[in-house]
Every structure is written in structure tokens, then in C-alpha cells.
Design a protein around this motif. Structure first.
Motif, short mmCIF file in Angstrom:
data_model
loop_
_atom_site.label_atom_id
_atom_site.label_comp_id
_atom_site.label_asym_id
_atom_site.label_seq_id
_atom_site.Cartn_x
_atom_site.Cartn_y
_atom_site.Cartn_z
N GLU A 138 0.83 -1.21 0.00
CA GLU A 138 0.00 0.00 0.00
C GLU A 138 0.86 1.26 0.00
O GLU A 138 0.54 2.24 -0.67
CB GLU A 138 -0.94 -0.01 1.22
CG GLU A 138 -2.06 -1.01 1.12
CD GLU A 138 -2.96 -0.75 -0.07
OE1 GLU A 138 -3.28 0.44 -0.34
OE2 GLU A 138 -3.34 -1.72 -0.76
N LEU A 139 1.95 1.23 0.75
CA LEU A 139 2.86 2.38 0.79
C LEU A 139 3.45 2.64 -0.59
O LEU A 139 3.54 3.79 -1.03
CB LEU A 139 3.98 2.13 1.80
CG LEU A 139 5.08 3.19 1.87
CD1 LEU A 139 4.52 4.53 2.32
CD2 LEU A 139 6.21 2.74 2.80
N PHE A 140 3.82 1.58 -1.29
CA PHE A 140 4.37 1.73 -2.64
C PHE A 140 3.34 2.35 -3.58
O PHE A 140 3.65 3.24 -4.38
CB PHE A 140 4.85 0.39 -3.16
CG PHE A 140 5.45 0.46 -4.53
CD1 PHE A 140 6.52 1.28 -4.80
CD2 PHE A 140 4.93 -0.32 -5.56
CE1 PHE A 140 7.07 1.36 -6.09
CE2 PHE A 140 5.47 -0.26 -6.84
CZ PHE A 140 6.54 0.57 -7.10
N LYS A 141 2.11 1.91 -3.47
CA LYS A 141 1.05 2.48 -4.31
C LYS A 141 0.85 3.96 -4.03
O LYS A 141 0.57 4.74 -4.94
CB LYS A 141 -0.26 1.72 -4.08
CG LYS A 141 -0.27 0.31 -4.64
CD LYS A 141 -1.60 -0.38 -4.35
CE LYS A 141 -1.59 -1.82 -4.83
NZ LYS A 141 -2.88 -2.50 -4.52
N ARG A 142 1.01 4.36 -2.76
CA ARG A 142 0.79 5.76 -2.38
C ARG A 142 1.95 6.67 -2.75
O ARG A 142 1.81 7.89 -2.75
CB ARG A 142 0.56 5.88 -0.87
CG ARG A 142 -0.70 5.25 -0.36
CD ARG A 142 -1.03 5.78 1.04
NE ARG A 142 0.08 5.68 1.97
CZ ARG A 142 0.33 4.62 2.75
NH1 ARG A 142 -0.44 3.55 2.66
NH2 ARG A 142 1.35 4.62 3.58
N GLY A 143 3.11 6.09 -3.01
CA GLY A 143 4.26 6.92 -3.36
C GLY A 143 5.49 6.67 -2.51
O GLY A 143 6.46 7.43 -2.59
N GLY A 144 5.50 5.62 -1.72
CA GLY A 144 6.66 5.30 -0.90
C GLY A 144 7.86 4.88 -1.75
O GLY A 144 7.72 4.40 -2.87
N VAL A 145 9.04 5.08 -1.18
CA VAL A 145 10.29 4.76 -1.87
C VAL A 145 10.96 3.60 -1.16
O VAL A 145 11.12 3.61 0.06
CB VAL A 145 11.23 5.98 -1.89
CG1 VAL A 145 12.51 5.65 -2.64
CG2 VAL A 145 10.52 7.18 -2.52
N PHE A 146 11.36 2.58 -1.93
CA PHE A 146 12.01 1.40 -1.38
C PHE A 146 13.40 1.28 -1.97
O PHE A 146 13.59 1.39 -3.18
CB PHE A 146 11.22 0.13 -1.72
CG PHE A 146 9.90 0.01 -1.02
CD1 PHE A 146 9.73 -0.90 0.02
CD2 PHE A 146 8.83 0.81 -1.38
CE1 PHE A 146 8.51 -1.01 0.68
CE2 PHE A 146 7.60 0.71 -0.73
CZ PHE A 146 7.45 -0.20 0.30
N MET A 147 14.38 1.06 -1.10
CA MET A 147 15.74 0.80 -1.54
C MET A 147 16.21 -0.47 -0.86
O MET A 147 15.91 -0.72 0.31
CB MET A 147 16.67 1.97 -1.20
CG MET A 147 18.09 1.78 -1.73
SD MET A 147 19.11 3.31 -1.71
CE MET A 147 19.40 3.51 0.05
#
Length: 284
Positions: free
Chosen positions: A145-154
Motif C-alpha cells: 500500500e505504501l508503494f502504491k501511495r508513493g513510498g520509496v524502497f531501496m
């Protein structure tokens, strides 16, 4: 029994998403809808530019970052080694989320931390440890859900592979001639198989049998000190070495043209981009 069912259910969802659409649509749909960014690093030393990109993408070094060190060993985690580089780079709002099983992963404070984060970082080590703890949990759902909202993953090394659909590597490297049933990864980058440390460890051919077995997936191999940066329906290469793409659709075209596969992968360097809808390199 519940823990087993949750994991199986999560894997079934991934398999259904893999098989429900045509090959080009598979890669595009989830990523195109999502507003987030993935910075997927092939291991080795990470240059400052990658941390700078991460900071810029989340809105600054004072924004909330969740560090997930689960792939590594407990002694390093207990010593706080997973936070050292972030502190050195000037990040000031760091939270650790770490568990060794799914019950521990779904602690309310962990779910809240993921929900409130601007960025999430997966450290290197053993990617199966991350899947064992988080796959199919509420924390996993919060990540998606965070990724869909605009979160950044590294993530780097194991933290790179965990972002794909399958946990490639591991025991499968012992005999590449035998089919191997790969466990599910977190599927942040749907319908991909991601490998790391590729040229540094002579792994550039390891994804070939994986994609032969799973031709609906796109194989992506990333060398050390190098990343792919995924946004929308494209990714770009960042760093001093190379990333490789393994595409079963391209293999079929080669067979029709030449009677066999002569180029099992495309090799890319900074600043090239790859469009995974058209399946083409965009040469900047």
C-alpha cells in the motif's frame, strides 16, 4: 496452521497476478498504478549518490525511514550496524523493523511504522529470512500500500532480490541444469526475477534457466555498486557497472530469426533506461 495458510494464500495471489494478463500487461499494470519508486542495488559498496537519490525521493533526510535488517544476522542487528551508514549520510528519522517470524512481524508498532514511513530500506544477507518473516503479513500488505501511495524502497543484495516475484539464487545455483521451485518474494516489482552481485560473482548466466522455467517473468541481473531505479513503466541504470535483462519474448524472436538464442541478455549501463511495456532499451 494459520501461518502456513497466510503464506500459501500470499503465494497464490502472486501466481494469479502473474498469469492473469498478457506478458506486456503483467509488468506494467501494478507499477504504472503505483506512485512509488524502487532503488534496487546489486550489492557491494553503495556510492553516496544512491543514498542521496533515496533522500531526495522521500523529501529529505529528516523524513521517516524504516530500515529492515532481517536478512542479516542477529549480532550485527543488535550492534546497530544496519543504521551506521544512514546516520553517517545524515538521516535523522530512522526506525528499525525486524522480526524472525510472521507473528513477530505483525506487531502493531511495526505496522504503524510502515504506514507512516516515506522510505523503506532492506539490507543485504539472506533474502529467505525476509520472506520467512514478512511474506503474507499485515506488514507486507502495508508495504504494498505504501508503494502504491508513493513510498520509496531501496534494497541491496538480498534486499534487491526480495523486491521481485521469486527468491532466485540460493540452492538453485548448485546445479543450474535442474528445475527449481523458487519460493515467493515480496513482489514489489511484479513479474520479475531479480539477481545481484552478478558480474562480480560470475552469475551472468544464472538467470537463464530461471527464465526458461518461468518465461512469463522478466529477469533482471544487477552488478555490484549499481542499481536500477524503477518508476512508472521504466527503469534506469545508476552506478559504475551494468544491469542485464533476460526476456523470453526476445528469445523467441531470436529463435525465429536465427534458429537459436545468440544473445540471452541485454546489457545496460548508466544512464540507459528500459521500458518494460515495449521491452526495449531507451538509449539516453
Amino acid at each position: 496452521m494459520r501461518k502456513i495458510w497466510v503464506t500459501v494464500f500470499a503465494f497464490v495471489q502472486i501466481v494469479q497476478s502473474v498469469n492473469a494478463q498478457s506478458p506486456n500487461e503483467k509488468l506494467a499494470t501494478t507499477i504504472a498504478i503505483a506512485k512509488g519508486k524502487l532503488i534496487i542495488v546489486g550489492g557491494g559498496s553503495m556510492p553516496d549518490t544512491m543514498y542521496q537519490l533515496f533522500a531526495k525521493s522521500i523529501g529529505g533526510k529528516d523524513q521517516s525511514v524504516v530500515v529492515i535488517p532481517t536478512a542479516t544476522n542477529d549480532s550485527a542487528i543488535n550492534a546497530g550496524a544496519h543504521l551506521t551508514r544512514f546516520k553517517k549520510e545524515g538521516f535523522t528519522n530512522l526506525t528499525t523493523v525486524h522480526a524472525r517470524n510472521k507473528v513477530g512481524a505483525d506487531a502493531p508498532e511495526f505496522i504503524k511504522a510502515i504506514q507512516n514511513a516515506k522510505g523503506i530500506y532492506f539490507s543485504g544477507g539472506d533474502q529467505s529470512r525476509i520472506a520467512d518473516a514478512f511474506l503474507g503479513t499485515q506488514v507486507h500488505s502495508a508495504m504494498l500500500e505504501l508503494f502504491k501511495r508513493g513510498g520509496v524502497f531501496m534494497g541491496t543484495s538480498a534486499g534487491a532480490t526480495i523486491m521481485g516475484t521469486l527468491l532466485v539464487g540460493g540452492d538453485a545455483r548448485k546445479d543450474l541444469t535442474k528445475p527449481f521451485v523458487f519460493p515467493a518474494a515480496l513482489n514489489l516489482f511484479p513479474n520479475t526475477a531479480i539477481d545481484q552481485h552478478v558480474l562480480a560473482r560470475n552469475r551472468q548466466f544464472d538467470l537463464i534457466p530461471v527464465i526458461e522455467q518461468y518465461p512469463h517473468l522478466l529477469g533482471i541481473a544487477i552488478d555490484e555498486s549499481t542499481a536500477i531505479v524503477v518508476e512508472g513503466s521504466q527503469f534506469s541504470v545508476l552506478g559504475k557497472s551494468y544491469a542485464m535483462v533476460y526476456d523470453a519474448q526476445d528469445w523467441e524472436k531470436q529463435k525465429k530469426q536465427w534458429g537459436r538464442v545468440l544473445k540471452p541478455f541485454l546489457i545496460m549501463a548508466q544512464p540507459q533506461r528500459y521500458d518494460f511495456v515495449s521491452r526495449k532499451i531507451i538509449r539516453n
